[in-house]
Scaffold this motif. Structure first.
Motif, short mmCIF file in Angstrom:
data_model
loop_
_atom_site.label_atom_id
_atom_site.label_comp_id
_atom_site.label_asym_id
_atom_site.label_seq_id
_atom_site.Cartn_x
_atom_site.Cartn_y
_atom_site.Cartn_z
N ALA A 103 0.82 -1.21 0.00
CA ALA A 103 0.00 0.00 0.00
C ALA A 103 0.86 1.27 0.00
CB ALA A 103 -0.94 0.00 1.20
N GLY A 104 2.00 1.22 0.70
CA GLY A 104 2.86 2.38 0.76
C GLY A 104 3.57 2.71 -0.54
N VAL A 136 -5.24 1.69 5.80
CA VAL A 136 -4.92 1.18 4.46
C VAL A 136 -5.76 1.89 3.40
CG1 VAL A 136 -5.07 -0.84 2.94
CG2 VAL A 136 -4.12 -1.08 5.23
N GLU A 138 -7.05 4.84 3.49
CA GLU A 138 -6.59 6.22 3.33
C GLU A 138 -5.33 6.29 2.47
OE1 GLU A 138 -6.24 7.52 7.38
OE2 GLU A 138 -8.26 8.41 7.40
N LYS A 139 -4.42 5.32 2.64
CA LYS A 139 -3.22 5.28 1.79
C LYS A 139 -3.60 5.05 0.34
CE LYS A 139 0.20 3.52 5.11
NZ LYS A 139 1.10 2.37 5.42
N ALA A 143 -3.24 7.56 -2.94
CA ALA A 143 -2.45 7.13 -4.10
C ALA A 143 -3.23 7.29 -5.40
CB ALA A 143 -2.02 5.68 -3.92
#
Length: 417
Positions: A103-104, A136, A138-139, A143
């Motif tokens: 996710a990052g 998760v 929100e990430k 993106a």
């Protein structure tokens, strides 16, 4: 199964020539000529491996995942730099595996693609229910992700046990999805599991919509030869009765059927990574479909990284279509969306659908499998079942064989289907 698909292929392509894949791949991809072009990215990592899942996947390792994402960014640059300017594309889909484990880095991947492509219809991503948490989500939204597909499979513990998983909590999903909304929230389910009834599937459908979904996908269980699920297949007549009941129920509730296996509660909700005239695939096992070729990347994470690090595209096998083979592929996956517009066929191939396949269309109409209005052919419920029935043969005769070989060999010399 192979005999049925072989006979159908020969009839529709007017040739005995099989689909011939070789290891001779192009380093320069002619996607500049492709309209209605989509993008797909494969993230193969999972916390644990479900025995029923046939897709390319490997147990998550943080260091290997980072190395893989770095290689993925290099593959995107290798392909994207081949064309000047930004190519307009329809959409971007992330599949897996479990993409949320990276996710990052999803934002890095989207940014790399947007340097070369203009994405016009949003970004979709597959999620394991365990990853449906506010941090998760929100990430992912930050993106650029606009659509989610959550692999629920079933909300009922007894069927999750059959699949070797645990049932997600609908309240947990509902709370997270309410806190971080998305344009489309699709939930995936498997039907035709041992002992499964229409009441079971109906309960899953309604629980999905009550838990924040506005779209559902209901796929039949398919027992691939290389999987170790040990799940017995449902009898054909029982499977058809179950599919018919699902279809009738969804129609009665006003859920719009968008494809053979998907239904939407809201008209604007859509999720499909398959119905594209052409697409570019990035990552392990990702496929690329262009006007005259189909290619599939290696299934090996390490060999994928090694090939890309050497400045080469990671294609493992490539099929060079004959004209008729490309027509059959086009029609098969366009029909998955329940309709084929003859004008689209004519734009793509430069000849009329009726002139090319008039006899087959007339036969399908006579059998009650399709209807036609103003050049648009739509599958009837009976036709949708026939498509589903044939797709099962196609999957086991073609995809099962191809994926089985590629799971054993990173770069096979050739393959005939």
């Amino acid at each position: 199964m192979s005999l049925l698909t072989d006979l159908t292929r020969m009839w529709l392509t007017r040739s005995v020539r099989p689909f011939i894949f070789t290891n001779e791949s192009d380093e320069i991809l002619p996607y500049d000529r492709c309209e209605n072009l989509g993008l797909y990215v494969h993230i193969p990592f999972c916390k644990s491996l479900c025995s029923f899942c046939p897709y390319c996947k490997t147990v998550y390792d943080a260091a290997l995942c980072e190395r893989y994402i770095d290689a993925l960014l290099r593959e995107i640059e290798l392909v994207g730099a081949q064309q000047a300017g930004r190519k307009r594309v329809t959409s971007l889909y992330f599949g897996g595996g479990t993409p949320a484990l990276a996710a990052g880095r999803i934002g890095d991947i989207v940014a790399a693609l947007e340097r070369h492509f203009e994405i016009t219809e949003g970004v979709g991503l597959e999620l394991h229910p365990d990853n449906v948490t506010v941090p998760v989500l929100e990430k992912l939204r930050a993106a650029g992700v606009t659509k989610l597909s959550i692999g629920v499979q079933s909300f009922q513990e007894r069927y999750q046990r059959v699949l070797g998983r645990s049932a997600p909590d609908p309240a947990v999903l509902r709370a997270a999805l309410a806190a971080v909304p998305f344009e489309t929230v699709s939930m995936d389910f498997i039907f035709a599991l041992p002992g499964q009834t229409f009441a079971d599937v109906r309960a899953d459908i309604e629980t999905a919509f009550q838990s924040g979904a506005n779209h559902i996908a209901i796929y039949p269980f398919i027992d691939f030869t290389f999987s170790k699920s040990g799940i017995p297949a449902m009898l054909k007549r029982e499977k058809r009765a179950l599919l018919d009941a699902i279809t009738t129920y969804c129609a009665g509730r006003g859920y719009a059927r968008q494809s053979i296996w998907t239904f939407a509660k809201e008209p604007e909700a859509s999720y499909s990574s398959m119905t594209r005239d052409n697409f570019l695939g990035f990552g392990c096992s990702a496929t690329t479909l262009l006007r005259d070729q189909f290619k599939i990347n290696t299934f090996s994470v390490k060999e994928y990284c090694r090939r890309v690090d050497a400045g080469r595209l990671p294609a493992s096998l490539t099929l060079r279509f004959t004209r008729r083979q490309r027509m059959v592929y086009y029609l098969f996956w366009t029909a998955y969306s329940m309709r084929v517009d003859s004008r689209g066929f004519e734009r793509f191939f430069g000849e009329k659908l009726q002139s090319t396949y008039g006899a087959e269309l007339s036969l399908a109409k006579a059998l009650g499998w399709i209807t036609e209005r103003d050049g648009v052919y739509e599958l009837t419920p009976q036709g949708a079942y026939r498509f589903h029935y044939y797709e099962n043969f196609y999957t086991l005769a073609y995809i099962d064989k191809m994926w089985g070989i590629m799971r054993r060999e990173a770069f096979p010399e050739s393959l005939r289907l």
